[in-house]
Design a protein around this motif. Structure first.
Motif, PDB file in Angstrom:
ATOM      1  N   ALA A 153     -36.646 -11.050   5.817  1.00  0.00           N
ATOM      2  CA  ALA A 153     -37.047 -10.594   7.147  1.00  0.00           C
ATOM      3  C   ALA A 153     -38.187  -9.587   7.009  1.00  0.00           C
ATOM      4  O   ALA A 153     -38.008  -8.531   6.404  1.00  0.00           O
ATOM      5  CB  ALA A 153     -35.860  -9.957   7.849  1.00  0.00           C
ATOM      6  N   VAL A 154     -39.359  -9.932   7.553  1.00  0.00           N
ATOM      7  CA  VAL A 154     -40.542  -9.079   7.390  1.00  0.00           C
ATOM      8  C   VAL A 154     -40.879  -8.394   8.719  1.00  0.00           C
ATOM      9  O   VAL A 154     -40.900  -9.030   9.766  1.00  0.00           O
ATOM     10  CB  VAL A 154     -41.770  -9.909   6.933  1.00  0.00           C
ATOM     11  CG1 VAL A 154     -42.961  -8.994   6.670  1.00  0.00           C
ATOM     12  CG2 VAL A 154     -41.444 -10.721   5.693  1.00  0.00           C
ATOM     13  N   GLU A 155     -41.146  -7.113   8.654  1.00  0.00           N
ATOM     14  CA  GLU A 155     -41.439  -6.338   9.858  1.00  0.00           C
ATOM     15  C   GLU A 155     -42.438  -5.221   9.511  1.00  0.00           C
ATOM     16  O   GLU A 155     -42.345  -4.599   8.456  1.00  0.00           O
ATOM     17  CB  GLU A 155     -40.118  -5.767  10.421  1.00  0.00           C
ATOM     18  CG  GLU A 155     -40.253  -4.727  11.495  1.00  0.00           C
ATOM     19  CD  GLU A 155     -41.031  -5.172  12.725  1.00  0.00           C
ATOM     20  OE1 GLU A 155     -40.757  -6.253  13.251  1.00  0.00           O
ATOM     21  OE2 GLU A 155     -41.932  -4.414  13.155  1.00  0.00           O
ATOM     22  N   LEU A 156     -43.383  -5.003  10.428  1.00  0.00           N
ATOM     23  CA  LEU A 156     -44.467  -4.040  10.209  1.00  0.00           C
ATOM     24  C   LEU A 156     -44.096  -2.608  10.624  1.00  0.00           C
ATOM     25  O   LEU A 156     -44.626  -1.637  10.078  1.00  0.00           O
ATOM     26  CB  LEU A 156     -45.672  -4.508  11.054  1.00  0.00           C
ATOM     27  CG  LEU A 156     -47.057  -4.000  10.754  1.00  0.00           C
ATOM     28  CD1 LEU A 156     -47.467  -4.317   9.322  1.00  0.00           C
ATOM     29  CD2 LEU A 156     -48.059  -4.624  11.737  1.00  0.00           C
ATOM     30  N   ASN A 157     -43.206  -2.483  11.602  1.00  0.00           N
ATOM     31  CA  ASN A 157     -42.877  -1.169  12.154  1.00  0.00           C
ATOM     32  C   ASN A 157     -41.841  -0.468  11.256  1.00  0.00           C
ATOM     33  O   ASN A 157     -40.701  -0.925  11.150  1.00  0.00           O
ATOM     34  CB  ASN A 157     -42.321  -1.381  13.578  1.00  0.00           C
ATOM     35  CG  ASN A 157     -41.797  -0.101  14.215  1.00  0.00           C
ATOM     36  OD1 ASN A 157     -41.774   0.962  13.601  1.00  0.00           O
ATOM     37  ND2 ASN A 157     -41.358  -0.206  15.464  1.00  0.00           N
ATOM     38  N   PRO A 158     -42.226   0.643  10.598  1.00  0.00           N
ATOM     39  CA  PRO A 158     -41.293   1.310   9.666  1.00  0.00           C
ATOM     40  C   PRO A 158     -39.975   1.730  10.324  1.00  0.00           C
ATOM     41  O   PRO A 158     -38.917   1.645   9.691  1.00  0.00           O
ATOM     42  CB  PRO A 158     -42.072   2.541   9.190  1.00  0.00           C
ATOM     43  CG  PRO A 158     -43.494   2.285   9.529  1.00  0.00           C
ATOM     44  CD  PRO A 158     -43.523   1.338  10.695  1.00  0.00           C
ATOM     45  N   ASP A 159     -40.022   2.160  11.582  1.00  0.00           N
ATOM     46  CA  ASP A 159     -38.772   2.557  12.266  1.00  0.00           C
ATOM     47  C   ASP A 159     -37.862   1.345  12.436  1.00  0.00           C
ATOM     48  O   ASP A 159     -36.645   1.436  12.221  1.00  0.00           O
ATOM     49  CB  ASP A 159     -39.069   3.149  13.660  1.00  0.00           C
ATOM     50  CG  ASP A 159     -39.693   4.529  13.562  1.00  0.00           C
ATOM     51  OD1 ASP A 159     -39.253   5.303  12.694  1.00  0.00           O
ATOM     52  OD2 ASP A 159     -40.626   4.820  14.335  1.00  0.00           O
ATOM     53  N   ALA A 160     -38.458   0.209  12.809  1.00  0.00           N
ATOM     54  CA  ALA A 160     -37.649  -1.007  12.989  1.00  0.00           C
ATOM     55  C   ALA A 160     -37.033  -1.429  11.654  1.00  0.00           C
ATOM     56  O   ALA A 160     -35.865  -1.831  11.601  1.00  0.00           O
ATOM     57  CB  ALA A 160     -38.511  -2.133  13.571  1.00  0.00           C
ATOM     58  N   VAL A 161     -37.801  -1.308  10.562  1.00  0.00           N
ATOM     59  CA  VAL A 161     -37.274  -1.696   9.242  1.00  0.00           C
ATOM     60  C   VAL A 161     -36.121  -0.775   8.843  1.00  0.00           C
ATOM     61  O   VAL A 161     -35.099  -1.238   8.316  1.00  0.00           O
ATOM     62  CB  VAL A 161     -38.388  -1.703   8.166  1.00  0.00           C
ATOM     63  CG1 VAL A 161     -37.801  -1.953   6.776  1.00  0.00           C
ATOM     64  CG2 VAL A 161     -39.417  -2.777   8.494  1.00  0.00           C
ATOM     65  N   ASP A 162     -36.251   0.523   9.121  1.00  0.00           N
ATOM     66  CA  ASP A 162     -35.144   1.448   8.816  1.00  0.00           C
ATOM     67  C   ASP A 162     -33.881   1.023   9.568  1.00  0.00           C
ATOM     68  O   ASP A 162     -32.792   0.990   9.004  1.00  0.00           O
ATOM     69  CB  ASP A 162     -35.511   2.888   9.214  1.00  0.00           C
ATOM     70  CG  ASP A 162     -36.489   3.509   8.216  1.00  0.00           C
ATOM     71  OD1 ASP A 162     -36.669   2.922   7.130  1.00  0.00           O
ATOM     72  OD2 ASP A 162     -37.072   4.565   8.540  1.00  0.00           O
ATOM     73  N   TYR A 163     -34.048   0.701  10.871  1.00  0.00           N
ATOM     74  CA  TYR A 163     -32.879   0.248  11.638  1.00  0.00           C
ATOM     75  C   TYR A 163     -32.357  -1.082  11.095  1.00  0.00           C
ATOM     76  O   TYR A 163     -31.152  -1.301  11.016  1.00  0.00           O
ATOM     77  CB  TYR A 163     -33.222   0.124  13.133  1.00  0.00           C
ATOM     78  CG  TYR A 163     -33.172   1.454  13.848  1.00  0.00           C
ATOM     79  CD1 TYR A 163     -31.962   2.141  13.979  1.00  0.00           C
ATOM     80  CD2 TYR A 163     -34.315   2.032  14.389  1.00  0.00           C
ATOM     81  CE1 TYR A 163     -31.900   3.370  14.618  1.00  0.00           C
ATOM     82  CE2 TYR A 163     -34.265   3.260  15.033  1.00  0.00           C
ATOM     83  CZ  TYR A 163     -33.047   3.917  15.151  1.00  0.00           C
ATOM     84  OH  TYR A 163     -32.972   5.135  15.785  1.00  0.00           O
ATOM     85  N   MET A 164     -33.273  -1.984  10.712  1.00  0.00           N
ATOM     86  CA  MET A 164     -32.827  -3.280  10.174  1.00  0.00           C
ATOM     87  C   MET A 164     -31.969  -3.052   8.924  1.00  0.00           C
ATOM     88  O   MET A 164     -30.919  -3.682   8.767  1.00  0.00           O
ATOM     89  CB  MET A 164     -34.040  -4.171   9.864  1.00  0.00           C
ATOM     90  CG  MET A 164     -33.642  -5.484   9.230  1.00  0.00           C
ATOM     91  SD  MET A 164     -34.836  -6.819   9.358  1.00  0.00           S
ATOM     92  CE  MET A 164     -36.369  -6.087   8.875  1.00  0.00           C
ATOM     93  N   LYS A 165     -32.402  -2.142   8.048  1.00  0.00           N
ATOM     94  CA  LYS A 165     -31.628  -1.883   6.825  1.00  0.00           C
ATOM     95  C   LYS A 165     -30.236  -1.341   7.178  1.00  0.00           C
ATOM     96  O   LYS A 165     -29.235  -1.729   6.577  1.00  0.00           O
ATOM     97  CB  LYS A 165     -32.390  -0.914   5.919  1.00  0.00           C
ATOM     98  CG  LYS A 165     -33.590  -1.603   5.259  1.00  0.00           C
ATOM     99  CD  LYS A 165     -34.360  -0.657   4.359  1.00  0.00           C
ATOM    100  CE  LYS A 165     -35.488  -1.403   3.651  1.00  0.00           C
ATOM    101  NZ  LYS A 165     -36.467  -0.519   3.036  1.00  0.00           N
ATOM    102  N   THR A 166     -30.192  -0.434   8.158  1.00  0.00           N
ATOM    103  CA  THR A 166     -28.897   0.085   8.618  1.00  0.00           C
ATOM    104  C   THR A 166     -28.048  -1.053   9.171  1.00  0.00           C
ATOM    105  O   THR A 166     -26.849  -1.159   8.885  1.00  0.00           O
ATOM    106  CB  THR A 166     -29.127   1.140   9.742  1.00  0.00           C
ATOM    107  OG1 THR A 166     -29.947   2.164   9.212  1.00  0.00           O
ATOM    108  CG2 THR A 166     -27.831   1.708  10.268  1.00  0.00           C
ATOM    109  N   ASN A 167     -28.682  -1.940   9.957  1.00  0.00           N
ATOM    110  CA  ASN A 167     -27.934  -3.022  10.606  1.00  0.00           C
ATOM    111  C   ASN A 167     -27.433  -4.057   9.592  1.00  0.00           C
ATOM    112  O   ASN A 167     -26.380  -4.657   9.779  1.00  0.00           O
ATOM    113  CB  ASN A 167     -28.804  -3.679  11.686  1.00  0.00           C
ATOM    114  CG  ASN A 167     -29.082  -2.710  12.824  1.00  0.00           C
ATOM    115  OD1 ASN A 167     -28.266  -1.825  13.091  1.00  0.00           O
ATOM    116  ND2 ASN A 167     -30.228  -2.848  13.484  1.00  0.00           N
TER     117      ASN A 167
END
Ligand code: SAM
Length: 276
Positions: A153-167
Motif C-alpha cells: 500500500a503506497v501513500e504520499l501523505n506522511p500522516d496518512a501512512v502513520d495512521y495506516m501503520k497504526t491501523n
C-alpha cells in the motif's frame, strides 16, 4: 419528558427561519463519531452542531467543511463547531477499524461498499498493490477478508501512512505500508495480480507506471470522475492506447458522485494478452 428529535431538520425547526432551514443539508458524512457537514455562509454553525449532537447520540463532535478536498493529499480544512474538540476518531467498516484524523488524511465513509466490491474479487495468493492507499481501507480490508500473498500500500501523505501503520496493527493484518510516490514505488515491489488506483482526479497520469507492474491477466481497478461509464471506459481506453496497450473491460461501476453531473466511476480492466 421532551421527545428526542428524529432528524436534524426536526431538531432545528423553530430555531431557524424557514428559508434558513431549507439551506441546511439533510445529509452529512459520519466518520467514527465525527459528523462532517457543509453549511452555507450565514447559518449559525454552533446551533446546527448542537442540534446534531442532540439528535444522534453516537455523534460526539461536529465539524463544518471549510474547504473542498483539494490538496495533493486530498485533505480538507474543517472547523469543529460542537462537541469534543478533536478531529481524530475511530471508524469501523466491515469489521475493520481505522483510526484517523479527518483534517490530516482523506477518508470517505461513502466508499465502504465499493471497497468491499473490490476486496471480494481478490483470489487466494494474489499480490495486490494499492497505489493511493490513504489510511489503509482498501489494503486492510483485502488483507483481513481474503488470502492474498501480499498487499503493498503506497501513500504520499506522511500522516496518512502513520495512521495506516497504526491501523495495520489494530486490525492484525499483514500489509506493507510504503511512504512515497505511487508512480515511483510501482517499480520497486515486483509484479502484481491486482492494482487498485483510487485517485479519481489523476489516476490516468499513473497508468504508465501501473501497467508495467501488472502480471499477465492481472486486473486494474481504475477510478475516474466522468459523466457515465461510457465516457469513463473511453477515457481509459484512450490513455492505454497512448501507452500501446489494448484493454478488456470486465466491469464498470458508478460508485459515487462528484457533482450533480459527474460521477465517481471504477473501470475494472485487464490488458489484452498480446499487449501485456
Ligand atoms: C482519494 S484518496 C484515497 C485514499 C484511500 N484509498 C481511501 O479510499 O480512503 C487519494 C490518496 O492518494 C494520495 N496520493 C496523492 N498523490 C499520490 C501519489 N503520487 N502517490 C501516492 N499517494 C498519493 C493522497 O494523499 C490520498 O491519501
Amino acid at each position: 419528558m421532551e421527545k428526542k428529535p428524529r432528524s436534524l431538520h426536526e431538531a432545528l425547526s423553530g430555531k431557524l427561519a424557514d428559508d434558513e432551514l431549507e439551506m441546511v443539508p439533510r445529509s452529512f458524512d459520519v466518520i467514527g463519531d465525527i459528523a462532517i457537514i457543509e453549511l452555507p455562509d450565514g447559518i449559525d454553525k454552533t446551533l446546527v452542531g448542537s442540534a446534531l449532537l442532540e439528535t444522534f447520540k453516537h455523534i460526539k463532535t461536529v465539524a463544518v467543511k471549510k474547504t473542498e478536498v483539494g490538496t495533493q493529499y486530498r485533505t480538507r480544512e474543517v472547523e469543529v463547531v460542537a462537541g469534543a474538540g478533536r478531529t481524530e476518531t475511530m471508524h469501523t467498516e466491515y469489521g475493520c477499524r481505522y483510526l484517523l484524523d479527518v483534517s490530516k488524511a482523506y477518508f470517505s465513509p461513502r466508499l465502504g461498499t465499493e471497497r468491499m466490491r473490490v476486496a471480494d474479487k481478490v483470489q487466494d495468493g494474489e499480490r495486490v498493490l494499492v497505489m493511493f492507499a490513504g489510511v489503509g481501507p482498501y489494503a486492510i480490508l483485502i488483507a483481513k477478508k481474503k488470502k492474498p500473498a501480499e498487499v503493498v500500500a503506497v501513500e504520499l501523505n506522511p500522516d496518512a501512512v502513520d495512521y495506516m501503520k497504526t491501523n495495520i496493527k489494530l486490525n492484525k493484518v499483514k500489509v506493507t505500508a510504503v511512504l512515497g510516490d505511487a508512480g515511483e514505488e510501482a517499480k520497486n515491489h515486483g509484479m502484481f495480480d491486482r492494482i487498485v488506483m483510487p485517485l479519481p482526479k489523476d489516476a490516468g497520469d499513473f497508468l504508465d507506471a501501473a501497467i508495467p507492474a501488472l502480471n499477465k491477466n492481472g486486473t486494474i481497478h481504475f477510478y475516474t470522475f466522468e459523466k457515465d461509464c461510457k465516457e469513463a471506459e473511453t477515457k481509459v481506453k484512450e490513455i492505454c492506447e497512448g501507452l500501446c496497450c489494448k484493454i478488456h473491460v470486465d466491469e464498470c461501476v458508478v460508485c459515487g458522485s462528484y457533482s450533480p453531473a459527474v460521477s465517481r466511476i471504477c473501470v475494472d480492466f485487464r490488458i489484452e494478452p498480446r499487449y501485456s
